[in-house]
Design a protein around this motif. Sequence first.
Motif: not given
Ligand code: ZN
Length: 568
Positions: A359, A364, A388, A391
């Motif tokens: 990720h 992402c 991020c 997520h």
């Molecule tokens: Zn992400």
Amino acid sequence: MKTISAELAYFLRGRAKQNLKILWYYSFFLLLLVLVYASLFRYLMLHLEGREYSFIAGVYWAITVMTTLGFGDITFHTDLGYIFAALVTISGVVFLLIILPFGLISLFLAPWIEQRLRYRPGFALPADTSDHVLIFGINPTARALIHNLESLAIPFVVITEDYQESLRLEEEEGIRVACGPVSDKKLLYRIRVASARYIFVNLSDPKNVNLCLMIRAICKTPIAVIANDPEHLDLMHLAGANKVVSLTRILGRYLGIRATTQGALAHIIDSFGRLRIAEIPVNCTPFAGQTLEQAEIRQRTGLAVIGVLERGVFTVPSKDTVLAPSSMVVLAGTREQLTQLEQLTGEQAEDDMIFILGHGKIGCAAAKFLDHIPVPYLLIDQTENQNCDKHISVIGDATNCQLLRKSGIEQAKGLIVTTNDDSTNVFLTLSSRHANPQIRIVARANREENVEQLYAAGADFVVSNASVGANILTNILESKESIFLTEGLTIFRRLLPDTLVGKNIEESRIRQLTGCSVVALEIKGSEPLPSPPPDTRLESGMKLVLIGNPHQEEEFTLKFGNKRGAKS
Ligand code: ZN
Ligand code: AMP
């Protein structure tokens, strides 16, 4: 200090390093000569003149005589002794006073001075230089771009701030490099920004913005920038860039498209006039499991099937070829025909569950793409993504097979392998294929040389960061609509070689001789002809559009030459 280490580093690289080796061998030879002379001296002194000297005295005598110093404190008094001493003096003059300085000058001093002169602050391209491409910043993408430009025979100059890198590029790879701070306006004039064909900027985002502003203050030459952060795209446009490419976003999207069967789109990989060449995974179409004849692709959409790509191996199908769900068909036709195909693919949606291993920036971006469709996915990363907050990922090492199993890899339909380490990606591909033989694996290759290994480990599609970036930039340069190509395939076009004029496609034996297939013919003044039948007559002035792998392209160049047609 930095300068001294830079100069020293010069001698540890490329041709200089090779020359240093020669110097070592020569020094060893001289040492051996001195030792032999010292031993002979002692022997002759003892047997001719009855005098005994130590070995050290022998070495001392040999050196003083060879260097013509000759202090005269130890001398022979017999004819044979005189002859021996004379021979030692002559060999000393030849090996020490003539060959050694000559070698030092020609192997070290001259190349070093030449090298310094090349990097004098006034480095400039000739005033009448034009139509060249300028590449700011060197990284794997720039390297792949260089490779493309070389095969297109487009002149280019690389500009880097890294002195070491510039030496290496020029010394070892023969690439034309300008070294200096990119914020130096004079440097921009010296590399003739105003008359360049295109400028590619591939530095950090702040530097990209600064450079665009500086170039815009001088000229209107088109600029394409690779943005590191998709959030900065607008800023680069504001700074004057004509094209801004976010590789992260494009790669994420591509990985997402390839991993899911939903909302599948045909990827345009090249375009010639109105003719589009596109690829689409079979599992996204209603043709999975059918033979090419049963699929009736041409009848249903008007598209010509020009090849099938199965785990990186491209083949030309016959009517009995079964379209396996894991393969990809390569098609030729118009945009409208492709849209028709995409409408057919909508019927194939199936329950999907995608695993994304890694990720980071690209993982992402893939997740963001899947959010849009939407398709459920599970992210696994060994660390949190600091940038991020959208997520949530399972935190853990993806190479831990138990973690993958517990998370449900055996039930997943698709897998995106996108860590920043290729050996990890190979391992993850192999272990996931083992755990779930049906899964669709899309893997990212951080270095081009690992593409084959990822296919061998069981990946269905492999995308290399560098070549995707380079192909996008090359297409920008050639004003093509094309997006990019799955690794292992290349489409190129050549002016019909003189030796093939008058033959038909079958008689040309292009496929037998090179492995490449003729995808289309471009005929002056008319629409390109996709998938020409074998009895199509080849006439002077036509252009061949060919498909093959990079090795087959080289083979074509070897057999038929490199005459390229005008760009579309
Ligand atoms: Zn992400
Ligand atoms: P990026 O290059 O920005 O797409 O980031 C790659 C991501 O892969 C990073 O977030 C790493 O933490 C992640 N990564 C690298 N090795 C592993 C691993 N063995 N297991 C899980 N994630 C990994």
